[in-house]
Scaffold this motif. Structure first.
Motif, PDB file in Angstrom:
ATOM      1  N   ARG A  72       0.770  -1.185   0.024  1.00 48.23           N
ATOM      2  CA  ARG A  72       0.040   0.042  -0.171  1.00 48.23           C
ATOM      3  C   ARG A  72       0.765   1.268  -0.018  1.00 48.23           C
ATOM      4  N   ASP A  73       1.949   1.170   0.718  1.00 44.55           N
ATOM      5  CA  ASP A  73       2.765   2.623   1.010  1.00 44.55           C
ATOM      6  C   ASP A  73       3.614   2.826  -0.600  1.00 44.55           C
ATOM      7  N   ALA A  74       4.031   1.650  -1.147  1.00 46.54           N
ATOM      8  CA  ALA A  74       4.410   1.672  -2.519  1.00 46.54           C
ATOM      9  C   ALA A  74       3.603   2.018  -3.376  1.00 46.54           C
ATOM     10  N   ALA A  75       2.491   1.913  -3.224  1.00 48.44           N
ATOM     11  CA  ALA A  75       1.329   2.236  -4.344  1.00 48.44           C
ATOM     12  C   ALA A  75       0.950   3.812  -4.180  1.00 48.44           C
ATOM     13  N   LYS A  77       3.320   5.899  -2.892  1.00 50.59           N
ATOM     14  CA  LYS A  77       4.268   6.694  -3.401  1.00 50.59           C
ATOM     15  C   LYS A  77       4.429   6.651  -4.842  1.00 50.59           C
ATOM     16  N   ARG A  78       4.008   5.530  -5.646  1.00 47.97           N
ATOM     17  CA  ARG A  78       4.174   5.396  -7.131  1.00 47.97           C
ATOM     18  C   ARG A  78       2.855   6.552  -7.607  1.00 47.97           C
ATOM     19  N   ALA A  79       1.748   6.603  -6.837  1.00 40.05           N
ATOM     20  CA  ALA A  79       0.647   7.667  -7.400  1.00 40.05           C
ATOM     21  C   ALA A  79       1.198   8.791  -7.049  1.00 40.05           C
ATOM     22  N   ALA A  81       4.228  10.016  -7.304  1.00 42.76           N
ATOM     23  CA  ALA A  81       5.132  10.406  -8.199  1.00 42.76           C
ATOM     24  C   ALA A  81       4.746  10.391  -9.791  1.00 42.76           C
ATOM     25  N   GLY A  83       3.579   7.832 -11.423  1.00 41.14           N
ATOM     26  CA  GLY A  83       3.464   6.263 -12.046  1.00 41.14           C
ATOM     27  C   GLY A  83       2.291   5.673 -12.382  1.00 41.14           C
ATOM     28  N   THR A  84       1.590   5.767 -11.548  1.00 36.70           N
ATOM     29  CA  THR A  84      -0.019   5.210 -11.738  1.00 36.70           C
ATOM     30  C   THR A  84      -1.158   6.145 -11.207  1.00 36.70           C
ATOM     31  N   GLY A  88      -5.291   3.018  -9.882  1.00 39.90           N
ATOM     32  CA  GLY A  88      -4.403   1.987 -10.225  1.00 39.90           C
ATOM     33  C   GLY A  88      -4.019   1.612 -11.691  1.00 39.90           C
ATOM     34  N   VAL A  90      -2.500   2.562 -15.258  1.00 42.57           N
ATOM     35  CA  VAL A  90      -1.379   3.352 -15.734  1.00 42.57           C
ATOM     36  C   VAL A  90      -1.731   4.282 -16.915  1.00 42.57           C
TER      37      VAL A  90
END
Length: 97
Positions: A72-75, A77-79, A81, A83-84, A88, A90
């Motif tokens: 969850r934390d990685a998702a 951070k990706r969002a 930045a 990234g997605t 969810g 792309v």
């Protein structure tokens, strides 16, 4: 029903060190399991062995929790930045410029 109508907006949810909190809780459950293990005979004599197994179950579920909150934390951070998208998907997937 008028008195139950909220008069202000709900505050934003608090974000904290979720991964560290879940990891700490998991470690605590496992330490409690290990601390009670030498007294298994006493727990068995008094019908309280479920205390030991509850601690082990808490540690096992905590491992699943660590896996979940790290993802969850990685998702998040990706969002953040770019990234997605928040849902969810792309952005611009498969679109060539």
């Amino acid at each position: 029903m008028e008195k139950w109508t909220p008069r202000h907006e709900a505050p934003e949810p608090l974000e904290g060190p979720v991964v560290a909190t879940v990891t700490g809780g998991t470690i605590l459950w496992f330490v409690l399991f290990l601390a009670q293990l030498p007294f298994y005979g006493w727990f068995d004599d008094h019908g309280h062995t479920w205390w030991i197994w509850t601690c082990l179950a808490g540690a096992g579920l905590g491992l699943i929790g660590i896996w979940y909150v790290r993802g969850r934390d990685a998702a998040i951070k990706r969002a953040a930045a770019g990234g997605t998208a928040p849902d969810g998907s792309v952005p611009d997937a498969g679109v060539r410029h």
